[in-house]
Design an enzyme around this catalytic site. Sequence first.
Site, PDB file in Angstrom:
ATOM      1  CG  ASP A 292      76.101  79.496  37.526  1.00  0.00           C
ATOM      2  OD1 ASP A 292      75.224  80.359  37.551  1.00  0.00           O
ATOM      3  OD2 ASP A 292      76.257  78.712  36.570  1.00  0.00           O
ATOM      4  N   GLY A 294      82.780  80.939  39.940  1.00  0.00           N
ATOM      5  CA  GLY A 294      83.877  81.904  39.842  1.00  0.00           C
ATOM      6  C   GLY A 294      83.468  83.267  39.322  1.00  0.00           C
ATOM      7  CD  GLU A 295      81.828  84.180  34.261  1.00  0.00           C
ATOM      8  OE1 GLU A 295      82.593  84.346  33.311  1.00  0.00           O
ATOM      9  OE2 GLU A 295      80.620  83.901  34.088  1.00  0.00           O
ATOM     10  CG  ASN A 375      67.806  81.218  34.084  1.00  0.00           C
ATOM     11  OD1 ASN A 375      68.836  81.840  34.314  1.00  0.00           O
ATOM     12  ND2 ASN A 375      67.778  80.191  33.263  1.00  0.00           N
ATOM     13  CE1 TYR A 376      68.508  75.486  34.190  1.00  0.00           C
ATOM     14  CE2 TYR A 376      69.878  74.411  35.827  1.00  0.00           C
ATOM     15  CZ  TYR A 376      69.103  74.360  34.680  1.00  0.00           C
ATOM     16  OH  TYR A 376      68.936  73.168  34.046  1.00  0.00           O
ATOM     17  CG  HIS A 426      72.261  74.445  28.317  1.00  0.00           C
ATOM     18  ND1 HIS A 426      70.961  74.486  27.873  1.00  0.00           N
ATOM     19  CD2 HIS A 426      72.204  73.993  29.587  1.00  0.00           C
ATOM     20  CE1 HIS A 426      70.153  74.092  28.839  1.00  0.00           C
ATOM     21  NE2 HIS A 426      70.871  73.770  29.893  1.00  0.00           N
ATOM     22  CG  HIS A 428      73.822  72.520  33.423  1.00  0.00           C
ATOM     23  ND1 HIS A 428      73.316  73.656  34.012  1.00  0.00           N
ATOM     24  CD2 HIS A 428      72.903  72.132  32.508  1.00  0.00           C
ATOM     25  CE1 HIS A 428      72.138  73.943  33.476  1.00  0.00           C
ATOM     26  NE2 HIS A 428      71.862  73.034  32.556  1.00  0.00           N
TER      27      HIS A 428
HETATM   28 CO    CO Z   1      70.156  72.999  31.653  1.00  0.00          CO
END
Ligand code: CO
Length: 627
Positions: A292, A294-295, A375-376, A426, A428
């Site tokens: 999130d 660097g891209e 979404n986050y 996943h 983070h």
């Molecule tokens: Co999560």
Amino acid sequence: MPDHPLEPLFAEEIAAAAACIRAQAGLDPNSFFETITLDEPSRAERAAFNDSGTVPPRRAYVCCYERASNRTFRGRVDLDQDKLLSWEHVPGVQARIPPDEFDASDKIAKADPRVVEALAKRGITDLDTVLIETWAPGNFGIEGEEGKRIAYCHCWVINDAGDNRYGRPIANLHPVMDLAAGTVLRVDDFGVVPLPPDTAAIRPSEGLRDDVKPLNITQPEGPSFEIDGYAVRWQRWNVRVGFDLREGLVLHDIGYEDGGRLRPIMNRASMAEMVVPYGDPTGGNFRRNAFDTGEYGIGTALDSLKLGCDCLGHIHYFDVCAHDWDGKPAAIRNAVCMHEEDFGLLWKHTDSHTGKFRAVRSRRLVISSIATIGNYVYGFFWYFYQDGTIGTEIKATGIPFPTAVPPGEQPKYGALIAPGIASHVHQHSFNFRFDMCVDGPENAVREQDFEAAPLGPDNPHGNAVNIFERPLSRESEAAREIDIARSRSWKIVNTSQTNSLGQHTAYRLVPGQNTLPYLQPESPVAQRAGFMFKHFWATQYDPEQLYPAGWFPNQHPGGDGLPRWVEADRSLEDEDVVVWYTMNFHHLPRPEDWPVQPVVYASLHWMPEGFFDQNPALDLPPHAITS
Ligand code: CO
């Protein structure tokens, strides 16, 4: 004119930097601006400013993407002289995906007949209800993608209430974009899965609970902090709020006033990179691994905060300025929030004979930002405590990435969180960069472990605990993992300063919840995110080494950043030390995370250790709880 060389760029400065690039860099006019942000003054310039007030030149770091040639350029602009200082083509890399490019793909994909047909095959004909989202594609060596600027898309249908764009996932459909050409390169379709039923309403219209009484925080005499521009003074703490377009909230010049002198602790602190690799190998899901920072960029994604959104009491907001891809300034009002928070008990002593006690309450200064990326939602919170502790915490909320599964099917690499909706396992992974200066510019690194001592003549009862402290003197020794069995932690010491006990003054990094990546080291995402595999890294300061996955993680083949830098194996003994800490937050979503996830927290602390001679908060007034 800024009041201080570390103040974030103003709107006029961003516009001037863009104009300078347009006039002097020789780019094709159809290029876009990835980044215009403050090029921070060098160590020498900072020292000259602090010592003699010599104001360094105001500079901008600029990165551009030239669509016509599919090339990425970067350089520096002298804003005082309106002059391009440097400009270079960076071969073989891709610029970040700015928000405008992220948004543009939705329209382009919906205009492509192959996408329309794939949606129709799923019974979806009203394109206005569809969200096609642009994800950085990683680098998987897939034929036809090499050398192109790619995005890999995921698709959803908005829920009936209209408040959840991610409400009804369209599984297995992935338009692949050629971003430079502005076209759909191909459509990956791994087969139709029925749209799940609509369970996604975030704001129920009725049935709200009616037993929540008002809870007011009042500060009748105002806050205890003082503000001068972006500089803050609170309870002996000194800190300067900064902003970087890529990292978002940055803190500078963290120090503590002690006995009339300001003792430095950190030059700069930031969340410097993050990545979220998802654990489902099927269809197109293996391509989901968002960097999130660097891209995409956290700074461009900061929410404009309103009173009551997160904080209570007396709040001070700092504004910052981002920009769009044309280089036009885009102010973010109230991007950084600062307030004081009651934090319960700080310390207490009761005399068991007399029953008398003394206790003081703890208060902390909170400096925070919240970023919404697709979404986050991530909250980045920094805490300063009256006992000299510094904390940083991530608050993660928003909508867990949903995908559809056929009725009756259990997801193998995720959890069912609603009827027909799975969310994949996943992590983070956040990497924090701490540019240290504990009591001065030269620091050293120590690791502490504990172990039960073996039985023997010295330890006949088996209760002895051995305390191990060892220097991590070189970069090759300082890439470390947490060890719960040994209560491992790390200390940054100043070997030329001692407290009244003769101990070197120090700050200790105390890890919180953490884990290791569940990724094969050979996987393309692990290659790009090598920082994930060690929790603690230390490097000798280098102004070019700012981001632990390198400057250009988008579509990068891997190997850049921390793992490469530490091959230099520089000395860390009485040197200019930078600490990097990786916080891997592991996440298998639950039904309770749908349709919006209650905040989950992940944190770490820096605690003074021998930095003071005794409890530095003895002098706190007792307030209401003493007798
Ligand atoms: Co999560």
